[in-house]
Design an enzyme around this catalytic site. Structure first.
Site, PDB file in Angstrom:
ATOM      1  N   CYS A  37       0.862  -1.176   0.000  1.00  0.00           N
ATOM      2  CA  CYS A  37       0.000   0.000   0.000  1.00  0.00           C
ATOM      3  C   CYS A  37       0.902   1.231   0.000  1.00  0.00           C
ATOM      4  O   CYS A  37       2.135   1.131   0.113  1.00  0.00           O
ATOM      5  CB  CYS A  37      -0.887  -0.003   1.245  1.00  0.00           C
ATOM      6  SG  CYS A  37       0.049   0.071   2.797  1.00  0.00           S
ATOM      7  N   HIS A  66       5.528  -5.075   8.745  1.00  0.00           N
ATOM      8  CA  HIS A  66       5.482  -6.460   9.219  1.00  0.00           C
ATOM      9  C   HIS A  66       5.670  -7.444   8.061  1.00  0.00           C
ATOM     10  O   HIS A  66       4.726  -8.068   7.588  1.00  0.00           O
ATOM     11  CB  HIS A  66       4.157  -6.720   9.932  1.00  0.00           C
ATOM     12  CG  HIS A  66       4.091  -6.105  11.295  1.00  0.00           C
ATOM     13  ND1 HIS A  66       2.913  -5.832  11.947  1.00  0.00           N
ATOM     14  CD2 HIS A  66       5.078  -5.704  12.141  1.00  0.00           C
ATOM     15  CE1 HIS A  66       3.180  -5.300  13.126  1.00  0.00           C
ATOM     16  NE2 HIS A  66       4.481  -5.215  13.266  1.00  0.00           N
ATOM     17  N   CYS A 121       2.597   5.835   8.837  1.00  0.00           N
ATOM     18  CA  CYS A 121       1.658   5.964   7.726  1.00  0.00           C
ATOM     19  C   CYS A 121       0.720   7.144   7.989  1.00  0.00           C
ATOM     20  O   CYS A 121       0.176   7.273   9.095  1.00  0.00           O
ATOM     21  CB  CYS A 121       0.846   4.680   7.575  1.00  0.00           C
ATOM     22  SG  CYS A 121      -0.496   4.831   6.375  1.00  0.00           S
ATOM     23  N   GLU A 151       0.459  -0.593  16.352  1.00  0.00           N
ATOM     24  CA  GLU A 151      -0.388   0.545  16.012  1.00  0.00           C
ATOM     25  C   GLU A 151      -1.311   0.907  17.167  1.00  0.00           C
ATOM     26  O   GLU A 151      -1.522   2.088  17.473  1.00  0.00           O
ATOM     27  CB  GLU A 151      -1.207   0.234  14.755  1.00  0.00           C
ATOM     28  CG  GLU A 151      -2.018   1.418  14.272  1.00  0.00           C
ATOM     29  CD  GLU A 151      -2.907   1.078  13.093  1.00  0.00           C
ATOM     30  OE1 GLU A 151      -4.018   1.639  13.028  1.00  0.00           O
ATOM     31  OE2 GLU A 151      -2.508   0.249  12.246  1.00  0.00           O
ATOM     32  N   CYS A 219      -8.002   1.434   6.636  1.00  0.00           N
ATOM     33  CA  CYS A 219      -7.377   2.073   5.482  1.00  0.00           C
ATOM     34  C   CYS A 219      -7.928   1.524   4.166  1.00  0.00           C
ATOM     35  O   CYS A 219      -8.386   0.390   4.076  1.00  0.00           O
ATOM     36  CB  CYS A 219      -5.854   1.961   5.558  1.00  0.00           C
ATOM     37  SG  CYS A 219      -5.134   0.535   4.748  1.00  0.00           S
ATOM     38  N   ASN A 249      -3.059  -7.282   8.779  1.00  0.00           N
ATOM     39  CA  ASN A 249      -3.921  -7.255   7.587  1.00  0.00           C
ATOM     40  C   ASN A 249      -3.791  -8.535   6.767  1.00  0.00           C
ATOM     41  O   ASN A 249      -4.756  -8.967   6.128  1.00  0.00           O
ATOM     42  CB  ASN A 249      -3.645  -6.003   6.743  1.00  0.00           C
ATOM     43  CG  ASN A 249      -2.382  -6.092   5.918  1.00  0.00           C
ATOM     44  OD1 ASN A 249      -2.382  -6.552   4.782  1.00  0.00           O
ATOM     45  ND2 ASN A 249      -1.267  -5.642   6.493  1.00  0.00           N
TER      46      ASN A 249
END
Length: 350
Positions: A37, A66, A121, A151, A219, A249
């Protein structure tokens, strides 16, 4: 990131939302979008640029993203990954990972006279700002996310006295707030959209006045990758998700694939982890990758599948992605000189 492996040529894209016509024979459904991304791309390039501009070593607090392959590749170029700020020698350069850090970490870096590069990010930074805003307005903030994820730790650190972590729908019964008229939910950016909304619905049942964030916290890339997997999941006997086990994710993509109807789904770091026993009775294999995965690893999986007879590749496209983020502003400064000056100042003060 690394050399490219020759892979089978894909067939034209399938129109989003349509089912594939039944076909005999082995084939691959390749999700699009997949892989990097904009936030991950920015963070990885930031480490590479810092090494080019300032030379090794550049310290990075936690894994920049990660993914094992990315981390090992950057280590070979001179990046040193540390868990705590105190591991970074005074007068050095340290970069904060894409997952973000709490304000206390910035304070620790200043105390150690470190020159810092913040590769958080921008979408995570947005959630941090929301947390600060609602805390300043004295809201109770219900942060939907997984305990211990970097996060979540970073976001919670922005307003520790106002934030309560809600780790899934089963946590909702235990949530208590001071004033049900001043409650807002925020979320970790890399969660499953469906699971998050299930948690939100449970929270709204308990707290009818619950406020939603001004815009979706999950996101765009996470949502797009999950949508692509949903579109191919029902057609796939097996889905292979390329990604590391500590990638939230990527783990979610396995869950989404199974939820969409895939008979089986597995997470692999690379092609070498593919188990031949997965292919018994399998005609259609779905392939995707998490948002921190370089395409070279997907190429390796496709090449492996081709050797097993899965040479027919069809793209399943869920969305077009054109978002890019500018590099951290700190890369425009002479950080080695700043770090030396900070270290010299510490010696003078001492």
């Amino acid at each position: 990131m690394g050399g490219m492996t020759a892979t089978p040529s894909p067939t034209p894209d399938r129109t989003p939302g349509t089912q594939a016509a039944p076909r005999a024979g082995k084939r691959v459904l390749l999700a699009a979008p997949r892989g990097y991304c904009a936030g991950v791309d920015r963070a990885v390039i930031a480490v590479e640029k810092a090494l080019e501009q300032y030379g090794a070593p550049v310290y990075v607090r936690h894994e920049i993203v990660h993914n094992k392959y990315v981390v090992k590749t950057l280590e070979k170029k001179g990046a040193i990954f540390v868990e705590q700020t105190e591991e970074v020698p005074e007068g050095s350069i340290v970069m904060f990972s894409a997952h973000g850090v709490a304000p206390t970490v910035h304070e620790e870096a200043a105390a150690r006279r470190l020159a810092t590069i913040d590769a958080t990010c921008p979408l995570v930074t947005k959630v941090h700002r929301e947390a600060v805003r609602y805390a300043n307005e004295d809201y109770d903030i219900l942060l939907i996310g997984h305990e211990g994820h970097e996060e979540v730790i970073g976001t919670s650190g922005e307003a520790p006295d106002h934030i309560t972590l809600v780790d899934g729908p089963e946590d909702v019964a235990n949530v208590e707030v001071r004033d049900e008229k001043k409650v807002v939910w925020l979320s970790q950016t890399t969660l499953s959209v469906d699971e998050t909304m299930e948690t939100v619905d449970a929270l709204k049942t308990k707290f009818p006045g619950l406020v939603s964030p001004p815009s979706d916290d999950i996101c765009y890339a996470t949502q797009n990758r999950q949508t692509a997997v949903k579109q191919m999941g029902a057609d796939a006997d097996l889905v292979i998700v390329v990604g590391s086990k500590n990638s939230s994710n990527s783990v979610r993509l396995v869950e989404v694939a199974k939820g969409a109807g895939a008979r089986d789904a597995h997470l692999v770091d690379e092609a070498a982890e593919i188990d031949p026993s997965w292919f018994d009775g399998v005609e259609t294999v779905g392939v995707t990758s998490g948002a921190s995965v370089p395409e070279v690893l997907v190429d390796g999986v496709l090449a492996d599948l081709a050797t097993r007879g899965y040479e027919d590749v069809e793209i399943v496209k869920a969305a077009e992605e054109s978002i890019t983020f500018s590099l951290p502003k700190e890369l425009r400064r002479d950080l080695r000189a700043e770090a030396a000056a900070l270290a010299a100042g510490a010696r003078t003060a001492g």
